[in-house]
Enzyme design. Structure first.
Site, short mmCIF file in Angstrom:
data_model
loop_
_atom_site.label_atom_id
_atom_site.label_comp_id
_atom_site.label_asym_id
_atom_site.label_seq_id
_atom_site.Cartn_x
_atom_site.Cartn_y
_atom_site.Cartn_z
N LYS A 1 0.81 -1.23 0.00
CA LYS A 1 0.00 0.00 0.00
C LYS A 1 0.84 1.27 0.00
CE LYS A 1 -4.44 -1.64 1.49
NZ LYS A 1 -4.23 -3.07 1.90
N GLU B 1 -9.92 6.92 3.91
CA GLU B 1 -10.80 6.03 4.65
C GLU B 1 -10.03 4.74 4.88
OE1 GLU B 1 -10.79 5.99 1.32
OE2 GLU B 1 -10.40 3.83 1.24
N SER C 1 1.81 -9.87 -0.92
CA SER C 1 1.39 -8.46 -0.78
C SER C 1 1.72 -7.85 0.57
CB SER C 1 -0.10 -8.33 -1.07
OG SER C 1 -0.86 -9.17 -0.22
#
Ligand code: PLP
Length: 398
Positions: free
Chosen positions: A89, A111, A376
């Site tokens: 991310k 968010e 990930s």
């Protein structure tokens, strides 16, 4: 095949920007400027520098020998779990904060559900000295105390959302409201390849560094492309990043793994591609799980990062066009996948990632196959779930 967004933000029939009129100025500004800004040389140099020296790129491509032996092929792990903050991310939040600065924005909102995107956003805001507000459902705040603490320590304000089901979708609504109220000074960092155009295309470009490195690393190993790339799909950003530079390489099989929860037809899953129908969700036309009258259905997965009822429009298009094959893995199989990677390779994966690992055991490979799995994220955040799920049997072999 090429995957290019058209001028209206569509990938085939999916995508677009279905936003309330009050958001037009913000969204239009982004649409008009994101390509110009992100292709500037200075932007790219700054982006590359931060990816390298702040986030820790390039991430290794690790030859997993014991898994290779077990599955009868060459298994290669793309180690996004080694990045700063523990997952892919950060690639996207670095890109978006650099863009926000160039747009003259002074305040960031985001968010978050599980808190991973909130932490990655709070991290880059601290780095840039920008105020950060993260909207999070009251229920999620209770469930994810550790990530709430991380965001606060990094200086972000975490705003509790008490409307609706008090989870991610309600937090998204509040963030949208904030953006409408602050059109001039605020940028909204969306955490996956979802939302109105240009977010899906922009986030995919920021994450595409994953497949750019993979391609180079595979060619450097033996002069060949991989035969398969496997990645888990929540909103779809790590998968888009991992597929991006292989979409035009028909010899590379691309496989997206979504969460089947208790089972695809159990009523408790996040199997968006298997179950979804077309509609408008969070500003774009895509596939999402819905009731007969078109309401968004609640998703379920043991992993908070896959617990999303929709997928980004690129994935809807890649599914319909047949370029990517999407499969489903249950909570139980994912837990097994987490254990397999921990025991065979000494890598404790995030529960999201464990879905992709688990799918390996259901495929059959040729000895010459070269299979890349996108790891990930790392599993520290999921230790509570692992302890609870395995109990006394946590040290049993698989
Ligand atoms: C958030 C997250 C995901 C799911 O998001 P995508 O946008 O589908 O990549 C997957 N893995 C990890 C480790 C995550 O934190």
């Amino acid at each position: 095949m090429k995957l290019e967004v058209n001028e209206h933000g569509f990938f085939g029939e999916f995508g677009g920007a279905y936003v309330p009129e009050m958001l037009y100025p913000n969204v239009t500004e982004l649409q008009e400027r994101y390509l110009e800004i992100t292709s500037e040389r200075q932007f790219q140099e700054e982006f590359d520098e931060l990816l390298k020296n702040f986030a820790g790129r390039p991430t290794p491509l690790f030859h997993a020998q014991r898994l290779s032996e077990e599955y009868g092929c060459t298994v290669l792990l793309k180690r996004e779990d080694l990045l700063h903050t523990g997952a892919h991310k950060i690639n996207n939040t670095i890109g978006q904060i650099l863009l926000a600065k160039r747009l003259g924005k002074r305040r960031i909102i985001a968010e978050t559900g599980a808190g991973q995107h909130g932490v990655a956003t709070a991290t880059v805001c601290a780095l840039m000295g920008m105020p950060c507000v993260v909207y999070m459902g009251e229920v999620d705040i209770k469930r994810q105390a550790l990530n709430v603490g991380r965001m606060r320590l990094l200086g972000a304000e975490v705003r509790s959302v008490t409307s609706g089901s008090k989870t991610l979708k309600d937090a998204t609504n509040e963030a949208m409201r904030d953006w409408i109220a602050n059109p001039h000074d605020t940028h909204y960092i969306i955490g996956s390849v979802v939302g109105p155009h240009p977010f899906p295309d922009m986030v995919a470009r920021f994450q595409s560094v994953i497949s750019a490195e993979m391609k180079e690393q595979c060619l450097a190993r033996d002069g060949k492309l991989p035969t398969h790339v496997i990645a888990c799909v929540g909103g779809g950003s790590n998968a888009m990043g991992g597929f991006f530079h292989f979409i035009g390489e028909p010899s590379v099989q691309l496989i997206g793994v979504e969460a089947a929860g208790h089972g695809v037809s159990s009523g408790r899953s996040a199997a968006t591609i298997a179950l979804g129908r077309e509609g408008i969700l969070h500003g774009s036309r895509t596939l999402f799980m819905q009731t007969d009258d078109g309401q968004v259905e609640e998703a379920h997965s043991i992993s908070a990062g896959l617990d999303y009822p929709g997928i980004g429009p690129q994935h809807a298009h890649l599914h319909v066009s047949g370029r990517v094959h999407y499969v489903q893995v249950t909570d139980e199989d994912a837990l097994r996948g987490a254990k397999v990677l921990s025991r065979r390779e000494g890598i404790i994966p995030a529960l999201e990632t464990a879905h992709a690992v688990a799918h390996l055991s259901r495929m059959s490979f040729k000895p010459t196959d070269r299979v890349v799995v996108v790891i990930s994220g790392r599993g520290d955040k999921d230790m509570g779930t692992y302890l609870e799920a395995f109990g006394e049997r946590i040290s049993d072999d698989v």
